[in-house]
Motif scaffolding. Structure first.
Motif, mmCIF file in Angstrom:
data_model
loop_
_atom_site.group_PDB
_atom_site.id
_atom_site.type_symbol
_atom_site.label_atom_id
_atom_site.label_comp_id
_atom_site.label_asym_id
_atom_site.label_seq_id
_atom_site.Cartn_x
_atom_site.Cartn_y
_atom_site.Cartn_z
ATOM 1 N N TYR A 108 8.551 14.536 -4.358
ATOM 2 C CA TYR A 108 8.229 13.253 -4.981
ATOM 3 C C TYR A 108 8.608 13.255 -6.461
ATOM 4 N N THR A 251 4.524 1.493 -12.190
ATOM 5 C CA THR A 251 4.643 1.382 -10.736
ATOM 6 C C THR A 251 5.275 2.631 -10.137
ATOM 7 N N ALA A 252 6.335 3.116 -10.750
ATOM 8 C CA ALA A 252 7.036 4.286 -10.221
ATOM 9 C C ALA A 252 6.159 5.535 -10.279
ATOM 10 N N ARG A 254 2.787 5.757 -10.540
ATOM 11 C CA ARG A 254 1.611 5.639 -9.676
ATOM 12 C C ARG A 254 1.993 5.781 -8.209
ATOM 13 N N THR A 255 3.126 5.226 -7.826
ATOM 14 C CA THR A 255 3.574 5.346 -6.432
ATOM 15 C C THR A 255 3.820 6.808 -6.070
ATOM 16 N N SER A 256 4.475 7.541 -6.958
ATOM 17 C CA SER A 256 4.743 8.958 -6.704
ATOM 18 C C SER A 256 3.446 9.766 -6.690
ATOM 19 N N ARG A 258 0.469 8.747 -5.928
ATOM 20 C CA ARG A 258 -0.278 8.442 -4.701
ATOM 21 C C ARG A 258 0.337 9.138 -3.498
ATOM 22 N N ALA A 259 1.655 9.217 -3.457
ATOM 23 C CA ALA A 259 2.325 9.895 -2.342
ATOM 24 C C ALA A 259 1.957 11.381 -2.324
ATOM 25 N N ARG A 262 -1.635 11.754 -1.100
ATOM 26 C CA ARG A 262 -1.771 11.656 0.364
ATOM 27 C C ARG A 262 -1.443 12.992 1.020
#
Length: 271
Positions: A108, A251-252, A254-256, A258-259, A262
């Motif tokens: 990521y 956005t970029a 936070r998306t990474s 969160r991935a 998970r």
């Protein structure tokens, strides 16, 4: 992890009369003080350097250094100087908060790196410091002084702010009591502890940190990485302030983050 005796490194004299080790000091503590003599600016040390930087008598330093060399924790060069041995790297690779976390996060981080073409950092909290676990940097990115394995004050970087915002209350209070006022050596600066406290609250509420370096040269966007128990790391992108587009970078990042979270089992705790 802070190694035992860290405070005795960098030339500080160990406890004990006349610079000698304290009576009854464990051999392992002295060995760690010797290992802690090495840092990014002192990667190669002579026997005299080791004795001086630890305060351990030269004869004892030699015995310890030989034992550590036999164990692979140190290596001795042809000229007699010492360097850190590969055995320490082998052992460190087993640390779940170090290379274990890095292994999960790396795919990521690489995606985030290719999208941003900037510095991508992954850090964990170790005591009152942020410890850099991994860094990816574009060839043309603005030079920064971060290094893998390096430490930074929690209030001095984007990743540090995220980690501090989610740290136990006692860690936050220590940082607030000893916050760094405006100083050109720090990336992030605060006029008061109250300002830092407000910033930490905003980081918790918003789920990310956006901060500018003193003078406006660099900016950072950071977000928390979680497992089933809570925040275990922070991910960030560091870029020139002139290229900061908060919406895009937030956005970029936070998306990474969160991935990665998970993959670490965030949200799966059942008790």
């Amino acid at each position: 992890m802070t190694l035992p005796g860290r405070e005795a490194a960098a030339g500080q004299t160990a406890p004990g009369h006349g610079g000698k080790p304290a009576v009854g000091e464990a051999v392992i503590d002295r060995a760690f003080r010797l290992l802690n003599s090495f840092d990014s600016e002192h990667r190669v040390l002579s026997l005299a350097d080791l004795a001086r930087r630890t305060g351990i008598p030269r004869s004892s330093t030699l015995r310890l250094a030989r034992k550590l060399t036999e164990a692979g924790a140190l290596e001795r060069l042809d000229d007699g100087d010492f360097v850190i041995g590969l055995r320490l790297l082998e052992v460190a690779s087993l640390a779940p908060r170090g290379h274990g976390l890095r292994a999960v996060a790396m795919p990521y981080m690489e995606d985030l790196f290719h999208v941003t073409q900037q510095h991508v950092l992954l850090a964990v909290r170790d005591g009152d410091d942020a410890l850099l676990v991994e860094r990816l940097s574009a060839h043309g990115a603005t030079p920064v002084r971060f290094r893998v394995g390096g430490r930074m004050p929690l209030s001095a970087t984007g990743v540090g702010l995220v980690l501090l915002a989610h740290a136990p209350a006692e860690a936050q209070e220590r940082a607030l009591r000893g916050f760094a006022p405006k100083d050109e050596m720090n990336l992030m600066e605060w006029d008061s502890a109250a300002e830092l406290r407000r910033t930490l609250a905003e980081v918790r509420r918003g789920g990310f940190a956006v901060e500018r370096e003193t003078g406006g040269t660099l900016s950072t966007v950071a977000a928390p990485v979680r497992n089933a128990d809570g925040v275990v790391a922070a991910l960030s992108v560091v870029m020139p302030s002139s290229e900061l587009a908060p919406g895009t970078y937030v956005t970029a990042v936070r998306t990474s983050a969160r991935a990665i979270s998970r993959q670490l089992g965030a949200g799966t705790r059942t008790s």
